[in-house]
Scaffold this motif. Sequence first.
Motif, mmCIF file in Angstrom:
data_model
loop_
_atom_site.group_PDB
_atom_site.id
_atom_site.type_symbol
_atom_site.label_atom_id
_atom_site.label_comp_id
_atom_site.label_asym_id
_atom_site.label_seq_id
_atom_site.Cartn_x
_atom_site.Cartn_y
_atom_site.Cartn_z
ATOM 1 N N PRO A 8 0.818 -1.221 0.000
ATOM 2 C CA PRO A 8 0.000 0.000 0.000
ATOM 3 C C PRO A 8 0.848 1.265 0.000
ATOM 4 C CG PRO A 8 -0.898 -1.591 1.547
ATOM 5 C CD PRO A 8 0.420 -2.142 1.084
ATOM 6 N N HIS A 44 -7.363 -5.223 -3.601
ATOM 7 C CA HIS A 44 -7.296 -5.163 -2.132
ATOM 8 C C HIS A 44 -6.179 -4.221 -1.678
ATOM 9 C CE1 HIS A 44 -4.158 -8.052 -3.142
ATOM 10 N NE2 HIS A 44 -3.683 -7.945 -1.908
ATOM 11 N N LYS A 48 -6.732 -0.798 0.545
ATOM 12 C CA LYS A 48 -5.985 -0.566 1.777
ATOM 13 C C LYS A 48 -5.208 0.747 1.692
ATOM 14 C CE LYS A 48 -2.920 -2.786 5.101
ATOM 15 N NZ LYS A 48 -2.143 -3.996 5.450
ATOM 16 N N TYR A 51 -7.588 3.629 2.185
ATOM 17 C CA TYR A 51 -7.951 3.757 3.597
ATOM 18 C C TYR A 51 -6.811 4.419 4.375
ATOM 19 C CZ TYR A 51 -9.262 2.484 8.359
ATOM 20 O OH TYR A 51 -9.575 2.531 9.679
#
Length: 347
Positions: A8, A44, A48, A51
Amino acid sequence: MINDYLQPEDFLMDDTFKKYCEGSDERCIQFWEKWVIDNPSKSHLVEKARYMYQILSANITPMNVQVNKINEALQPQKELRKRYILWYAAAAACFFIVLMAGLFYYVNKPEKPVLYSKSFETGLGSKKKIVLPDGTIVYLNSDSEIKMEEGFNEETRSVKLIGEAYFDVAHNKEKPFKVLTDNFKVTVLGTIFNLKAYPKEGFSEASLVKGSIKVESTDGDQENTLTLRPGQKMKFYQNEKKSIAGVKASPQLPKIELGRLTKLDTNIVETAWVTNNLVFDALTWKEMQPIIERWYGIDIELGDETVAGYQYTATFSKENIFEVLKRLQEVKSFKYKMKGGQIIITK
């Protein structure tokens, strides 16, 4: 290449991805929406990263606020009519509260406070090399202080930093090395990194040269934790409290930026000071002022706002303060004078 992003944090260092998260650039939004569709195996990671971006940008609604909103929205659908059901429910609730209270105390019981004893410090215009009892090498920059905990290296390895230091940590899997600053805590096993945390400056910075480090906020919030990899840095900006007349100021969440180390010629800007190189990469006079003051141990006054905004990119090594000023003048002209041991910069 975007397809090489594996963590990420890789996405968070991409300016187009940041604009996608902000929703501030339509082209970036369209590009990333299409990229996610074309690369479903990495969706995914994108979620992430998004976020994490919201957390770092201080845009996530605190969990307790979210819970309160949910609770307000929920309305009981029916009432229990039988009194014995209510009694059992109340008993179960009491048991649950007692159980959770015990669990909360166990998980959050106060830790034994860390006491710091032996310390090393440097004054303005000086640096120092220190070898800690565990073999860790520390280079301490000007106007800085490092304190060791009592019993350092007996069971744990913990130090506290004010200012700036470059760490070459001795590896010890059983005893992680921890550095505490006012804004964050760094945990490592064995690695090389630089920390900058001067109290009077509006930011703190962690830069990783080798290995890996975990950076977490000092409030213990696990959501505010990042793992840096070699060549990455994290900058933590502490927001000032803003208040309105008659209204108590409320604390604001800090802004955090994730980026890469900057290379200028043969120097890594963030760690050049360790080899006695003073490097400025597109810094204004206002940004250079505290750095030059610490480096040469002299007080500087910026007497003109226009000059304070002048921007410079330069590298110095053995130059004295007057040679530095002369070279800066050659890039963008200004005047200076000495008055009572102070250098006053004017247009």
